[in-house]
Design a protein around this motif. Structure first.
Motif, PDB file in Angstrom:
ATOM      1  N   ALA A  24      -9.340  10.088  -6.594  1.00  0.00           N
ATOM      2  CA  ALA A  24      -9.113   8.915  -5.750  1.00  0.00           C
ATOM      3  C   ALA A  24      -9.953   7.731  -6.213  1.00  0.00           C
ATOM      4  CB  ALA A  24      -9.424   9.260  -4.301  1.00  0.00           C
ATOM      5  N   MET A  25     -11.198   7.995  -6.589  1.00  0.00           N
ATOM      6  CA  MET A  25     -12.067   6.919  -7.063  1.00  0.00           C
ATOM      7  C   MET A  25     -11.521   6.323  -8.357  1.00  0.00           C
ATOM      8  SD  MET A  25     -16.157   7.163  -7.871  1.00  0.00           S
ATOM      9  CE  MET A  25     -16.399   7.942  -6.275  1.00  0.00           C
ATOM     10  N   ARG A  26     -11.000   7.188  -9.236  1.00  0.00           N
ATOM     11  CA  ARG A  26     -10.453   6.712 -10.503  1.00  0.00           C
ATOM     12  C   ARG A  26      -9.225   5.833 -10.285  1.00  0.00           C
ATOM     13  NH1 ARG A  26      -9.671  11.319 -14.808  1.00  0.00           N
ATOM     14  NH2 ARG A  26     -11.878  11.512 -14.197  1.00  0.00           N
ATOM     15  N   MET A  27      -8.465   6.118  -9.227  1.00  0.00           N
ATOM     16  CA  MET A  27      -7.271   5.319  -8.923  1.00  0.00           C
ATOM     17  C   MET A  27      -7.583   4.109  -8.050  1.00  0.00           C
ATOM     18  SD  MET A  27      -4.115   7.929  -8.249  1.00  0.00           S
ATOM     19  CE  MET A  27      -4.905   8.799  -6.911  1.00  0.00           C
ATOM     20  N   ASP A  28      -8.868   3.918  -7.709  1.00  0.00           N
ATOM     21  CA  ASP A  28      -9.261   2.828  -6.811  1.00  0.00           C
ATOM     22  C   ASP A  28      -8.553   2.963  -5.473  1.00  0.00           C
ATOM     23  OD1 ASP A  28     -10.696   0.591  -6.099  1.00  0.00           O
ATOM     24  OD2 ASP A  28      -9.174  -0.822  -6.822  1.00  0.00           O
ATOM     25  N   ALA A  29      -8.492   4.203  -4.959  1.00  0.00           N
ATOM     26  CA  ALA A  29      -7.789   4.496  -3.711  1.00  0.00           C
ATOM     27  C   ALA A  29      -8.781   4.887  -2.626  1.00  0.00           C
ATOM     28  CB  ALA A  29      -6.784   5.628  -3.935  1.00  0.00           C
ATOM     29  N   GLN A  30      -8.314   4.773  -1.400  1.00  0.00           N
ATOM     30  CA  GLN A  30      -9.108   5.186  -0.243  1.00  0.00           C
ATOM     31  C   GLN A  30      -8.677   6.592   0.170  1.00  0.00           C
ATOM     32  OE1 GLN A  30     -11.608   3.336   1.065  1.00  0.00           O
ATOM     33  NE2 GLN A  30     -11.190   1.806  -0.539  1.00  0.00           N
ATOM     34  N   LEU A  31      -9.659   7.495   0.331  1.00  0.00           N
ATOM     35  CA  LEU A  31      -9.372   8.885   0.672  1.00  0.00           C
ATOM     36  C   LEU A  31     -10.103   9.255   1.946  1.00  0.00           C
ATOM     37  CD1 LEU A  31      -8.140  11.679  -0.250  1.00  0.00           C
ATOM     38  CD2 LEU A  31     -10.382  12.115  -1.284  1.00  0.00           C
ATOM     39  N   SER A  32      -9.399   9.959   2.813  1.00  0.00           N
ATOM     40  CA  SER A  32     -10.050  10.441   4.035  1.00  0.00           C
ATOM     41  C   SER A  32      -9.461  11.789   4.413  1.00  0.00           C
ATOM     42  CB  SER A  32      -9.855   9.444   5.190  1.00  0.00           C
ATOM     43  OG  SER A  32      -8.487   9.354   5.554  1.00  0.00           O
ATOM     44  N   VAL A  33     -10.286  12.616   5.047  1.00  0.00           N
ATOM     45  CA  VAL A  33      -9.851  13.890   5.615  1.00  0.00           C
ATOM     46  C   VAL A  33     -10.304  13.878   7.060  1.00  0.00           C
ATOM     47  CG1 VAL A  33      -9.988  16.394   5.521  1.00  0.00           C
ATOM     48  CG2 VAL A  33     -10.031  15.068   3.399  1.00  0.00           C
ATOM     49  N   GLU A  34      -9.350  13.925   7.984  1.00  0.00           N
ATOM     50  CA  GLU A  34      -9.674  13.745   9.398  1.00  0.00           C
ATOM     51  C   GLU A  34      -8.905  14.738  10.251  1.00  0.00           C
ATOM     52  OE1 GLU A  34      -6.746  10.017  10.276  1.00  0.00           O
ATOM     53  OE2 GLU A  34      -8.296   9.778   8.716  1.00  0.00           O
ATOM     54  N   ARG A  94      -5.495  11.927   3.901  1.00  0.00           N
ATOM     55  CA  ARG A  94      -4.825  10.644   3.756  1.00  0.00           C
ATOM     56  C   ARG A  94      -5.312   9.934   2.488  1.00  0.00           C
ATOM     57  NH1 ARG A  94      -2.664   8.275   8.100  1.00  0.00           N
ATOM     58  NH2 ARG A  94      -4.227   9.352   9.418  1.00  0.00           N
ATOM     59  N   LEU A  95      -4.368   9.537   1.654  1.00  0.00           N
ATOM     60  CA  LEU A  95      -4.687   8.794   0.421  1.00  0.00           C
ATOM     61  C   LEU A  95      -3.950   7.460   0.463  1.00  0.00           C
ATOM     62  CD1 LEU A  95      -5.994   8.898  -2.519  1.00  0.00           C
ATOM     63  CD2 LEU A  95      -3.690   9.543  -3.274  1.00  0.00           C
ATOM     64  N   SER A  96      -4.697   6.355   0.361  1.00  0.00           N
ATOM     65  CA  SER A  96      -4.092   5.015   0.371  1.00  0.00           C
ATOM     66  C   SER A  96      -4.470   4.319  -0.916  1.00  0.00           C
ATOM     67  CB  SER A  96      -4.595   4.202   1.572  1.00  0.00           C
ATOM     68  OG  SER A  96      -4.269   4.857   2.799  1.00  0.00           O
ATOM     69  N   LEU A  97      -3.463   3.884  -1.667  1.00  0.00           N
ATOM     70  CA  LEU A  97      -3.744   3.237  -2.936  1.00  0.00           C
ATOM     71  C   LEU A  97      -2.911   1.968  -3.056  1.00  0.00           C
ATOM     72  CD1 LEU A  97      -1.959   5.170  -5.800  1.00  0.00           C
ATOM     73  CD2 LEU A  97      -1.826   5.942  -3.454  1.00  0.00           C
ATOM     74  N   PRO A  98      -3.479   0.923  -3.649  1.00  0.00           N
ATOM     75  CA  PRO A  98      -2.744  -0.345  -3.782  1.00  0.00           C
ATOM     76  C   PRO A  98      -1.598  -0.221  -4.767  1.00  0.00           C
ATOM     77  CG  PRO A  98      -4.862  -0.462  -4.903  1.00  0.00           C
ATOM     78  CD  PRO A  98      -4.856   0.823  -4.156  1.00  0.00           C
ATOM     79  N   GLU A  99      -0.495  -0.830  -4.426  1.00  0.00           N
ATOM     80  CA  GLU A  99       0.693  -0.775  -5.282  1.00  0.00           C
ATOM     81  C   GLU A  99       0.423  -1.368  -6.663  1.00  0.00           C
ATOM     82  OE1 GLU A  99       5.331  -2.347  -5.095  1.00  0.00           O
ATOM     83  OE2 GLU A  99       3.795  -3.258  -3.845  1.00  0.00           O
ATOM     84  N   SER A 100      -0.355  -2.430  -6.720  1.00  0.00           N
ATOM     85  CA  SER A 100      -0.589  -3.115  -7.992  1.00  0.00           C
ATOM     86  C   SER A 100      -1.329  -2.251  -8.993  1.00  0.00           C
ATOM     87  CB  SER A 100      -1.396  -4.402  -7.750  1.00  0.00           C
ATOM     88  OG  SER A 100      -2.620  -4.097  -7.120  1.00  0.00           O
ATOM     89  N   ILE A 135       0.860  -1.185   0.000  1.00  0.00           N
ATOM     90  CA  ILE A 135       0.000   0.000   0.000  1.00  0.00           C
ATOM     91  C   ILE A 135       0.897   1.235   0.000  1.00  0.00           C
ATOM     92  CG2 ILE A 135      -1.706   1.344   1.271  1.00  0.00           C
ATOM     93  CD1 ILE A 135      -2.870  -1.134   0.026  1.00  0.00           C
ATOM     94  N   ILE A 136       0.644   2.135  -0.926  1.00  0.00           N
ATOM     95  CA  ILE A 136       1.333   3.424  -0.958  1.00  0.00           C
ATOM     96  C   ILE A 136       0.404   4.458  -0.340  1.00  0.00           C
ATOM     97  CG2 ILE A 136       2.302   5.216  -2.455  1.00  0.00           C
ATOM     98  CD1 ILE A 136       2.994   2.990  -4.444  1.00  0.00           C
ATOM     99  N   GLN A 137       0.917   5.146   0.666  1.00  0.00           N
ATOM    100  CA  GLN A 137       0.058   6.085   1.392  1.00  0.00           C
ATOM    101  C   GLN A 137       0.668   7.487   1.370  1.00  0.00           C
ATOM    102  OE1 GLN A 137      -0.829   6.277   5.942  1.00  0.00           O
ATOM    103  NE2 GLN A 137      -2.423   4.989   5.020  1.00  0.00           N
ATOM    104  N   LEU A 138      -0.143   8.440   0.987  1.00  0.00           N
ATOM    105  CA  LEU A 138       0.235   9.853   0.989  1.00  0.00           C
ATOM    106  C   LEU A 138      -0.580  10.576   2.046  1.00  0.00           C
ATOM    107  CD1 LEU A 138       1.650  12.335  -0.558  1.00  0.00           C
ATOM    108  CD2 LEU A 138      -0.580  12.569  -1.686  1.00  0.00           C
ATOM    109  N   CYS A 139       0.101  11.361   2.884  1.00  0.00           N
ATOM    110  CA  CYS A 139      -0.584  12.156   3.906  1.00  0.00           C
ATOM    111  C   CYS A 139      -0.123  13.607   3.796  1.00  0.00           C
ATOM    112  CB  CYS A 139      -0.280  11.626   5.315  1.00  0.00           C
ATOM    113  SG  CYS A 139      -0.966  10.000   5.661  1.00  0.00           S
ATOM    114  N   VAL A 140      -1.073  14.520   3.856  1.00  0.00           N
ATOM    115  CA  VAL A 140      -0.792  15.952   3.955  1.00  0.00           C
ATOM    116  C   VAL A 140      -1.285  16.392   5.329  1.00  0.00           C
ATOM    117  CG1 VAL A 140      -1.163  18.230   2.969  1.00  0.00           C
ATOM    118  CG2 VAL A 140      -1.064  16.229   1.467  1.00  0.00           C
TER     119      VAL A 140
END
Length: 340
Positions: free
Chosen positions: A310-320, A330-336, A277-282
């Motif tokens: 995020a939806m186009r990349m099949d990633a999970q997005l959250s703002v908390e 926070r953006l979490s997207l599968p490596e594959s 999982i590749i995760q980006l956080c701001v």
């Protein structure tokens, strides 16, 4: 290896001064004759060409086929006259013909092999030079293409910015302003995504350069920023560009909302790679989220864009909310789904 290659590329020597090359070959023949004459008492009978073969090979190797052939003929005559019985004569006998035939066959093979090697080396050098020129032209064309694509995108953004000045409706002006900003950002991302050699820049370097570019445009010296990213991650352009846009949107929201009434603060961007999982956080330490904030119901154009990407990349997005103060995007997207 490079030094050896450059030396071999210069062979044969004296290409433009052939008279000097033939003279050097004759000098080698004379040296070979002198060594053979000096050591003659120490040699048993039957070795008339012992020092002449190296002279022929060296002449061919250093100066080419012509001087090598001349050296072979001269060395053969010297060996025949001085060291093949009856000496000091060119008398032809059966054994003399056998010795001369053996010598002629060996030196012919030596000269031919050296000449073939040098011709192959010349072809290799010529092909290497052509490949270098092709690589340089390709690199130049790629840089020009990247420059033109980026400029064209940013030009469209600039045109939208000009158009919004003529629009009186505040909603339309806001939409055009956001669209212009996003297009110019995409132009900067496109310019920074590849190196001058055409290779895609690693994600940590790419995001660091983009972050510095974004903060240079904001002119908010009191806002400290840094990035903590693992090295070596490379994403396909279809994933790298949306990820960069999401990071830029997170930074823009922090600057616009988190630090709206503050001149100082900190924004940290992290990029991690764990369990495929590749995760980006701001992360910012600003004012934080409003109590009724809902990412999926927000009418913000920027957040709508982030959700769509995020939806186009099949990633999970959250703002908390951050643990102490501020906000975490926070953006979490599968490596594959995003490897280059």
């Amino acid at each position: 290896m490079q030094a050896k290659r450059r030396v071999f590329e210069q062979l044969p020597l004296l290409r433009e001064r052939r008279a000097l090359a033939y003279s050097a070959a004759l000098l080698l023949c004379a040296v070979a004759w002198w060594i053979r004459w000096t050591l003659d008492p120490a040699f048993p009978p039957g070795f008339p060409y012992l020092t002449f073969f190296p002279a022929v090979i060296i002449s061919s190797f250093l100066f080419g086929r012509g001087p090598g052939t001349l050296s072979a003929v001269v060395c053969g005559l010297l060996a025949w006259y001085f060291f093949i019985p009856p000496v000091h004569s060119f008398q032809v006998e059966a054994r003399t013909l056998v010795a001369l035939g053996f010598y002629a066959g060996v030196v012919a093979v030596d000269v031919a092999l050296v000449d073939a090697m040098q011709r192959a080396n010349e072809r290799s050098s010529r092909l290497a030079a052509e490949q270098r020129q092709l690589a340089e032209r390709t690199e130049l064309l790629f840089r020009e293409l990247q420059h033109r694509v980026s400029n064209n995108i940013q030009m469209v953004g600039a045109m939208l910015s000009l158009q919004q000045r003529q629009v009186t409706d505040p909603v339309a002006r806001t939409i055009l302003t956001d669209a212009s900003t996003k297009l110019q950002l995409i132009g900067r991302i496109q310019r920074q995504l590849y190196s001058t050699t055409g290779e895609q820049v690693p994600l940590d370097v790419f995001l660091k350069d983009l972050m510095a570019d974004l903060f240079a445009a904001e002119h908010r010296p009191g806002i400290v920023h840094r990035i903590e990213a693992v090295s070596g991650i490379r994403l396909s352009p279809d994933a790298a560009i949306p990820l960069a846009l999401i990071m830029a949107e997170g930074i823009a929201n922090a600057m616009e909302h988190g630090f709206v009434d503050r001149d100082a603060g900190e924004i940290v961007v992290t990029l991690t790679h764990d369990d495929q999982i590749i995760q980006l956080c701001v992360i910012d330490d600003g004012a934080g989220l409003p109590p009724d904030f809902d990412l999926h119901r927000s009418d913000s154009l920027g957040l709508k864009l982030v959700r769509s990407l995020a939806m186009r990349m099949d990633a999970q997005l959250s703002v908390e909310a951050a643990p102490s103060s501020g906000t975490i995007l926070r953006l979490s997207l599968p490596e594959s789904a995003c490897q280059a």
